[in-house]
Motif scaffolding. Sequence first.
Motif, mmCIF file in Angstrom:
data_model
loop_
_atom_site.group_PDB
_atom_site.id
_atom_site.type_symbol
_atom_site.label_atom_id
_atom_site.label_comp_id
_atom_site.label_asym_id
_atom_site.label_seq_id
_atom_site.Cartn_x
_atom_site.Cartn_y
_atom_site.Cartn_z
ATOM 1 N N ARG A 1 0.698 -1.426 -0.299
ATOM 2 C CA ARG A 1 0.441 0.228 -0.002
ATOM 3 C C ARG A 1 1.258 1.213 -0.103
ATOM 4 N N ALA A 2 1.916 1.136 0.415
ATOM 5 C CA ALA A 2 2.997 2.318 1.091
ATOM 6 C C ALA A 2 3.745 2.403 -0.436
ATOM 7 N N ALA A 3 4.081 1.955 -1.200
ATOM 8 C CA ALA A 3 4.613 1.455 -2.728
ATOM 9 C C ALA A 3 3.747 2.219 -3.564
ATOM 10 N N GLU A 4 1.989 1.291 -3.521
ATOM 11 C CA GLU A 4 1.280 2.016 -4.891
ATOM 12 C C GLU A 4 1.591 2.978 -4.825
ATOM 13 N N ALA A 5 1.023 4.044 -3.128
ATOM 14 C CA ALA A 5 0.973 5.400 -3.309
ATOM 15 C C ALA A 5 2.255 6.260 -3.453
ATOM 16 N N GLU A 6 3.561 5.787 -2.917
ATOM 17 C CA GLU A 6 4.665 6.453 -3.511
ATOM 18 C C GLU A 6 4.843 6.324 -5.072
ATOM 19 N N HIS A 7 4.725 5.063 -6.075
ATOM 20 C CA HIS A 7 4.937 4.887 -7.291
ATOM 21 C C HIS A 7 3.455 5.150 -8.796
ATOM 22 N N GLY A 8 2.528 5.185 -7.762
ATOM 23 C CA GLY A 8 1.234 5.087 -8.556
ATOM 24 C C GLY A 8 1.013 4.664 -9.420
ATOM 25 N N CYS A 9 1.196 3.313 -8.795
ATOM 26 C CA CYS A 9 1.149 1.948 -10.178
ATOM 27 C C CYS A 9 0.332 0.670 -8.699
ATOM 28 N N ASN A 10 -0.505 -0.292 -9.561
ATOM 29 C CA ASN A 10 -1.131 -1.449 -8.577
ATOM 30 C C ASN A 10 0.321 -2.579 -8.766
ATOM 31 N N ILE A 11 0.473 -3.046 -7.073
ATOM 32 C CA ILE A 11 1.451 -4.241 -7.163
ATOM 33 C C ILE A 11 0.672 -4.931 -6.779
ATOM 34 N N PRO A 12 1.386 -6.304 -7.648
ATOM 35 C CA PRO A 12 0.461 -7.981 -6.839
ATOM 36 C C PRO A 12 1.048 -8.839 -6.078
ATOM 37 N N TRP A 13 -0.207 -8.822 -5.730
ATOM 38 C CA TRP A 13 0.355 -9.861 -3.788
ATOM 39 C C TRP A 13 1.421 -11.443 -4.486
ATOM 40 N N LEU A 14 0.930 -11.697 -5.820
ATOM 41 C CA LEU A 14 0.889 -12.743 -6.254
ATOM 42 C C LEU A 14 1.667 -12.836 -7.474
ATOM 43 N N LEU B 1 8.092 -2.175 -14.896
ATOM 44 C CA LEU B 1 7.029 -2.436 -15.206
ATOM 45 C C LEU B 1 5.535 -2.057 -15.294
ATOM 46 N N LEU B 2 4.857 -2.310 -13.918
ATOM 47 C CA LEU B 2 4.107 -1.782 -13.300
ATOM 48 C C LEU B 2 3.678 -0.520 -13.422
ATOM 49 N N LYS B 3 5.186 0.575 -13.801
ATOM 50 C CA LYS B 3 4.047 2.058 -14.007
ATOM 51 C C LYS B 3 3.812 1.935 -15.500
ATOM 52 N N ARG B 4 4.323 1.519 -16.018
ATOM 53 C CA ARG B 4 3.744 1.501 -17.933
ATOM 54 C C ARG B 4 2.162 0.746 -17.691
ATOM 55 N N ASN B 5 2.037 -0.456 -16.947
ATOM 56 C CA ASN B 5 1.339 -1.576 -17.150
ATOM 57 C C ASN B 5 0.098 -1.851 -15.915
#
Length: 332
Positions: A99-112, A321-325
Amino acid sequence: MARDISRALIETVVRKMLREAKDAPERSVRNLVDMALYFSDGRDQRNFFTVAQEMLRNEQSAYYPLLRDLLAHVDEERLLDFGMALGYQGFVRGAKTIRAAEAEHGCNIPWLITLHIDSGAYPSQRADYRRLLEQARTLGSHGCLLLTDGEPRELIDLAAAFPDCFFLLACGGELVTAAAAEEAENVHNLVFAPYGQQAEEACALLREKRFLYALSIRYGAAEAEDIACGEWYSWAENCHAPLTLLLPDRDCPPQAQERVYDSVLSQRRRQAYRTIPWEAVRDGRLVDSVLSGAPCTVTLDRRGFLEGTEENAFALGFPALLKRNFPRKTNG
């Protein structure tokens, strides 16, 4: 330092609960869920464990004899280490980092993350995979589903390199040999998930060696109806597999996948079989939604390309990769 102390305290409590569970598994598993609820952060996470509490009030649940069987036939250290990687690193600490990284990078991050790996090419890609998982771990992702049609022994070192992450390794049952089990003897954060005609023999081998394992079922439209009728769950129960991992083929139509997932949800509510069904795609998205409010599915092919794109995780790096997609939607 505080986080290390938190982990040590939780590990001590969980170890004590595992030992007490041999005499009173019903009470112990309810205590574990209560503790998970206490450490949950966020409404969705709390709701998730509240639902689990409700489910465990079913005194006729097949999950209680499942737990008794696990405690009797799986090495305690394996249960503890995998449980800490999944529960603490994946659900508690990892979720906060995500959750902290999503707010910082502006992208969704997978759990798995799901990785299709060519075990023959893996030795030349080893550094790429380790770099990828280190980047993912820094962002809070502590889970990995490894899919291979080849020799799984080459991949065991990947799990060994990340002991605070959890790995599910799906491969043909004929490849889960005594030699593979010996190589994974001290890798407690890895769960074999054999599939195919020799999966039953593989499960028997892993049970004999006191491993924690799952049974994989790769399905298309032809298998969807049998799964919905419960035939495969009965087979998994006979194999003493605590987890039934359902893996849709790439050409499996959405309607068939929905039919299977309806069955998964129904079976988990009924708790009639001594196995917990888990549909790899939809349940992965569900957990992502619970942990961070937005689902994010990352599947990489054998060359490191994000499924359905020309974006390569090895070349770009995982954060890029996450930021772009997977840009995170903002309100307004």
